[in-house]
Write a protein that holds these residues in place. Structure first.
Motif: not given
Length: 241
Positions: A28-32, A80-84
């Protein structure tokens, strides 16, 4: 290769152990902006596996890079990780310049191919003195790179690998997706096979070394190589077309 051992008791009380594979298949990668990310990764030419929205607002999108056994996922309410904040995401390639050119042709902003003069410099910004233009002079595996980011800043690293470090390839499940990768595996097999034949006092005409030469000169197909090796009793895994 990761695996666990599962034990079970038989009627006699004896325990048998068997291996259960643990296949790392998604990250999973975080995106806005989910739709912006979907457009970007689709533009890379990656396979769209899923886009599942749910009534509670959860949405998961999955893409898989060409030839990869691992996929990425992003969406809403997924992490819940910060996007980017996902960095050092590796894409291993057998021909770094070809892979870099293919991404650039799709309009992706990607660095020039470079090699490094100190460990970890592949994660340093473009312009760093430790990132030297061009592939590694000796084209040693693991030492040539190119980098790019998605619209949120998640960072990807292309790394050229043509010869795996010892113990990095499962002899049963190995696949070869390029001529250089297969030829490298065959060269290692030829060297080991030659030593074996010296010990038993036999030499077979041509041998695996001859097969490597024919493959590299284009006189044998990859699939044919696998058939020949299998007929000789040597196992190198399967060969992708």
């Amino acid at each position: 290769m990761s695996n666990i051992t599962e034990t079970s008791g038989g009627a006699s009380g004896a325990q048998e152990a068997r291996r259960v594979d643990l296949k790392f298949e998604a990250l999973a990668i975080p995106v806005a902006d989910v739709d912006r990310a979907k457009k970007f990764y689709g533009g890379l030419g990656w396979r769209l596996d899923a886009d599942f929205p749910f009534d509670n607002g959860f949405r998961v999108i999955q893409f898989t890079p060409p030839g990869s056994g691992c996929s990425i996922q992003f969406g809403t309410k997924l992490t819940s990780a910060t996007p980017g904040s996902a960095q050092g995401l590796y894409l291993v390639v057998s021909e770094i310049e070809v892979a870099r050119a293919a991404l650039a042709a799709r309009g992706i902003r990607i660095s020039e191919v470079f090699h490094i003069t100190e460990p970890g410099a592949q994660f340093q910004p473009e312009g760093s003195s430790a990132r030297v233009g061009g592939p590694a002079p000796d084209r040693t595996s693991y030492r040539s790179y190119a980098t790019f980011s998605d619209p949120d800043g998640n960072g990807w690293v292309l790394q050229e690998v043509t010869t795996r470090l010892p113990g990095r390839v499962d002899p049963v499940d190995a696949t070869f997706t390029s001529a250089p990768e297969l030829a490298s595996a065959l060269r290692r097999a030829a060297a080991a096979h030659g030593e074996h034949e010296k010990r038993i006092g036999k030499r077979r005409s041509g041998g695996l070394a001859g097969l490597v030469r024919r493959i590299r000169s284009g006189r044998a197909k990859w699939q044919a190589a696998a058939v020949v090796i299998a007929s000789r009793g040597d196992t190198i895994g399967s060969v992708d077309s």
